[in-house]
Design a protein around this motif. Structure first.
Motif, PDB file in Angstrom:
ATOM      1  N   THR A  97       0.833  -1.204   0.000  1.00 12.20           N
ATOM      2  CA  THR A  97       0.000   0.000   0.000  1.00 12.20           C
ATOM      3  C   THR A  97       0.869   1.256   0.000  1.00 12.20           C
ATOM      4  OG1 THR A  97      -0.175   0.126   2.440  1.00 12.20           O
ATOM      5  CG2 THR A  97      -1.824  -1.202   1.276  1.00 12.20           C
ATOM      6  N   GLY A  98       2.071   1.119   0.584  1.00  9.12           N
ATOM      7  CA  GLY A  98       3.012   2.245   0.549  1.00  9.12           C
ATOM      8  C   GLY A  98       3.487   2.552  -0.859  1.00  9.12           C
ATOM      9  N   ALA A 157      -5.898  10.421   0.115  1.00  8.04           N
ATOM     10  CA  ALA A 157      -5.935   9.892   1.483  1.00  8.04           C
ATOM     11  C   ALA A 157      -5.437   8.450   1.470  1.00  8.04           C
ATOM     12  CB  ALA A 157      -7.350   9.965   2.038  1.00  8.04           C
ATOM     13  N   TYR A 158      -4.759   8.051   2.537  1.00 10.74           N
ATOM     14  CA  TYR A 158      -4.178   6.708   2.596  1.00 10.74           C
ATOM     15  C   TYR A 158      -5.237   5.629   2.459  1.00 10.74           C
ATOM     16  CZ  TYR A 158      -1.958   2.499   4.391  1.00 10.74           C
ATOM     17  OH  TYR A 158      -1.512   1.218   4.531  1.00 10.74           O
ATOM     18  N   ARG A 159      -6.427   5.872   3.022  1.00 14.54           N
ATOM     19  CA  ARG A 159      -7.475   4.843   2.945  1.00 14.54           C
ATOM     20  C   ARG A 159      -7.836   4.539   1.491  1.00 14.54           C
ATOM     21  NH1 ARG A 159     -10.111   9.565   4.296  1.00 14.54           N
ATOM     22  NH2 ARG A 159     -11.871  10.172   2.953  1.00 14.54           N
ATOM     23  N   PHE A 210      -4.488  -2.791  -2.383  1.00  8.42           N
ATOM     24  CA  PHE A 210      -4.759  -4.154  -1.938  1.00  8.42           C
ATOM     25  C   PHE A 210      -5.677  -4.880  -2.913  1.00  8.42           C
ATOM     26  CE2 PHE A 210      -7.492  -7.240   0.182  1.00  8.42           C
ATOM     27  CZ  PHE A 210      -6.542  -8.119   0.658  1.00  8.42           C
ATOM     28  N   THR A 211      -6.733  -4.215  -3.350  1.00  2.00           N
ATOM     29  CA  THR A 211      -7.674  -4.869  -4.258  1.00  2.00           C
ATOM     30  C   THR A 211      -6.993  -5.234  -5.563  1.00  2.00           C
ATOM     31  OG1 THR A 211      -9.452  -3.515  -3.299  1.00  2.00           O
ATOM     32  CG2 THR A 211      -9.935  -4.672  -5.347  1.00  2.00           C
TER      33      THR A 211
END
Length: 313
Positions: free
Chosen positions: A62-63, A77-79, A86-87
């Motif tokens: 994710t990073g 935003a990180y979310r 991830f998906t």
């Protein structure tokens, strides 16, 4: 534009169907007794620690996207980047041809959030470069840190290991120098790459290396039941197997990763650890990633429909 949108939806649907089929085909390679026996022969704390390293690996991934959207000039935003990353990768790891499979899923998410096709392409290229930097840096560290002694699992003696390790690390150093001093685009055939800022380049190497170090640690935990190979030896074997899987373009590296690792590792019983690893690293995330994609599709379609109705009214 409409035709392109329908084509993208078709590719997403095809990717999901292919991913489900590959799970069925891969598990079909082993009997239920073999899978159950392989998993049961591994201590519970080994499985738990291996899965912990899988989670840490996906956090590192994710990073990749977090840095990539900054590189594209569209920080989010990180979310959001975590969801897209991830998906996309939980599906792309299983489908193969990551630039296309995970790239299509990434485009699906990022285009909703206002990014252009060119910006998404930058994200995909940036993440691909991060993968390469992580692999080569981990390979260099694993080769150099093994120290002196006899041949390792790859059959390399101390001198060859040192030479190859320095060559691998020099790639990362040259990349940092490139990003520090070159401010013009680089071209490779039809591909264009704008060197990122030095801070982003350092982040690429750190996160890329940590990601593959976590993957290697996961495999090492599972292999500890069957062999006494050190972490550095397992890391070197994994890098070699991963490169073979990438070159082969076989979806998810199915068969290639296992065959290469088994050719390197001293114990043929290691197949149990590799089966467990494939389940933990590939299949478990896929069972989360596919429903997440389907739910997000339904959510944004409903949201878009409501928006359209409100606009008409």
């Amino acid at each position: 534009m409409i035709a392109r949108r329908h084509l993208l939806k078709f590719l997403i649907g095809a990717a999901i169907c292919l991913a489900i089929f590959l799970v069925y085909r891969s598990l079909g390679r082993y009997t239920l007794d073999e899978i159950e026996g392989s998993v049961q022969s591994i201590a519970g704390f080994r499985l738990a620690s291996a899965f912990l390293f899988v989670i840490l690996s996906y956090l590192c991934l994710t990073g990749f996207d977090t840095l990539a959207v900054r590189y594209a000039g569209r920080p989010l935003a990180y979310r959001r980047t975590a969801l897209a990353s991830f998906t996309a990768l939980s599906i792309g790891h299983n489908v193969g041809l990551a630039a296309l499979s995970s790239g299509a899923v990434r485009y699906r998410f990022y285009s909703r959030w206002g990014l252009t096709a060119e910006e998404v392409a930058k994200i995909i290229i940036f993440c691909g470069v991060t993968v390469g930097l992580g692999l080569v840096t981990l390979a260099g560290l694993a080769l150099l840190l093994q120290g002196r002694g006899g041949p390792d699992l790859l059959g390399l003696d101390s001198l060859v290991r040192t030479a190859l390790g320095l060559v691998c690390l020099s790639v990362a150093v040259l990349y940092l120098l490139l990003c520090a001093f070159v401010r013009r685009p680089l071209y490779l055939r039809s591909w264009r790459f704008d060197p990122p800022k030095l801070s982003l380049a350092i982040g690429q190497i750190v996160l890329g290396t940590l990601n593959f170090a976590c993957v290697a640690a996961s495999i090492h935990q599972l292999l500890a039941t069957f062999t006494d190979a050190s972490y550095l030896e397992v890391a070197g074997a994994y890098v070699t197997a991963n490169i073979a899987a990438l070159i082969s373009h076989v979806p998810g590296g199915i068969g290639v990763l296992e065959a290469t690792m088994l050719a390197i590792l001293p114990s043929t019983a290691s197949i149990g650890a590799l089966v467990a690893f494939r389940v933990l690293y590939y299949f478990v995330p896929l069972t989360i990633g596919v429903p997440t994609l389907l739910v997000s599709e339904a959510y944004y379609r409903h949201r878009g429909g409501r928006f359209s109705e409100q606009t008409v009214m």
